[in-house]
Motif scaffolding. Structure first.
Motif, PDB file in Angstrom:
ATOM      1  N   LEU A  28      47.641  41.385  35.396  1.00  0.00           N
ATOM      2  CA  LEU A  28      46.633  42.447  35.443  1.00  0.00           C
ATOM      3  C   LEU A  28      46.835  43.446  34.311  1.00  0.00           C
ATOM      4  CD1 LEU A  28      44.275  43.801  36.877  1.00  0.00           C
ATOM      5  CD2 LEU A  28      45.910  44.951  38.368  1.00  0.00           C
ATOM      6  N   ILE A  29      48.073  43.876  34.104  1.00  0.00           N
ATOM      7  CA  ILE A  29      48.363  44.827  33.021  1.00  0.00           C
ATOM      8  C   ILE A  29      48.056  44.207  31.665  1.00  0.00           C
ATOM      9  CG2 ILE A  29      50.207  46.124  31.874  1.00  0.00           C
ATOM     10  CD1 ILE A  29      51.520  46.457  34.608  1.00  0.00           C
ATOM     11  N   VAL A  87      44.342  44.223  30.959  1.00  0.00           N
ATOM     12  CA  VAL A  87      43.850  45.576  30.659  1.00  0.00           C
ATOM     13  C   VAL A  87      44.262  46.002  29.250  1.00  0.00           C
ATOM     14  CG1 VAL A  87      44.028  48.009  31.299  1.00  0.00           C
ATOM     15  CG2 VAL A  87      43.771  46.270  33.072  1.00  0.00           C
ATOM     16  N   LEU A  88      45.525  45.763  28.897  1.00  0.00           N
ATOM     17  CA  LEU A  88      46.017  46.179  27.586  1.00  0.00           C
ATOM     18  C   LEU A  88      45.689  45.161  26.492  1.00  0.00           C
ATOM     19  CD1 LEU A  88      49.578  47.521  28.539  1.00  0.00           C
ATOM     20  CD2 LEU A  88      47.453  48.806  28.303  1.00  0.00           C
ATOM     21  N   THR A  91      43.139  42.956  26.207  1.00  0.00           N
ATOM     22  CA  THR A  91      41.748  42.751  25.800  1.00  0.00           C
ATOM     23  C   THR A  91      41.347  43.640  24.628  1.00  0.00           C
ATOM     24  OG1 THR A  91      41.115  42.021  28.030  1.00  0.00           O
ATOM     25  CG2 THR A  91      39.357  42.807  26.591  1.00  0.00           C
TER      26      THR A  91
END
Length: 228
Positions: A23-24, A27-28, A30
């Protein structure tokens, strides 16, 4: 044979680590992949080299320097302890930090490749119709790169599950807190518990093979190939 409660705890902790890390990374990774896909020059080349560094750097080297960075005597370690009242090194949070760094290229590179292959005229057409950058990304980029996002997330998750050197250096082998699958497997082999080791190792082989089969079947190798 059925898995023991300890093995189920290890699997649950590993799944939680892999899910949190993935998940992290999405988010970072992309926006980082988007930036790398649309920039050329020395700065972007250096960033791309740093992103790809875990592909060639021995995991124990990365784990060693992360351990020094997260130690209680460092500013980061002291800040974390003041903020949470717990140590950062040899904790689940340390595993997340190490996993994000170590699995970064497995998420960024497939997305970067997908963004580079997008037809530029399509985005320009969306802009002329008044679509904002967020509208273009949501309505055009995401649907066109959906398979690459799935492949990147799958690879990030699987790579985190299989980590050993980094998690051992910064997390140790604390049952219920930092003992993930790779560490538990090593512990079982070291203590000559080969039957238990076969269960974990066999499960990892089946999981890895099934995941790669699905990625190849749905996307092909070009959708997720990492580069160095």
């Amino acid at each position: 044979m059925l898995l023991s409660p300890t093995e189920l705890d290890v699997i649950g902790l590993t799944a939680a680590l892999a899910a949190t890390t993935t998940l992290i990374l999405l988010v970072l990774g992309t926006p980082l992949a988007w930036w790398l896909a649309h920039r050329r020059g020395s700065a972007s080349a250096m960033v791309e080299a740093v992103v790809a560094l875990p592909l060639v750097l021995p995991p124990t080297v990365l784990g060693f320097y992360l351990l020094l960075l997260l130690a209680p005597s460092t500013p980061l370690g002291q800040f974390w302890e003041q903020l949470t009242g717990t140590r950062l090194a040899f904790s689940f949070s340390a595993l997340v930090i190490g996993s994000v760094i170590y699995s970064l290229p497995f998420v960024v590179q497939p997305l970067q490749s997908a963004f580079q292959n997008l037809p530029r005229g399509l985005l320009q057409a969306g802009a002329t119709l008044g679509a904002t950058r967020w509208d273009q990304f949501r309505s055009l980029v995401l649907p066109l790169t959906r398979r690459s996002f799935i492949a990147a997330a799958s690879l990030g998750f699987a790579h985190t599950v299989g980590e050993f050197g980094v998690v051992l250096m910064i997390g140790g082998n604390i049952p219920g807190e930092t003992q993930v699958l790779s560490i538990a497997l090593y512990d079982q082999v070291e203590t000559l518990r080969f039957a238990e080791a076969h269960r974990l190792a066999g499960g990892l082989v089946v999981f890895s093979l099934a995941l790669l089969f699905l990625i190849y079947r749905n996307n092909g190798p070009a959708a997720w190939r990492v580069r160095i």
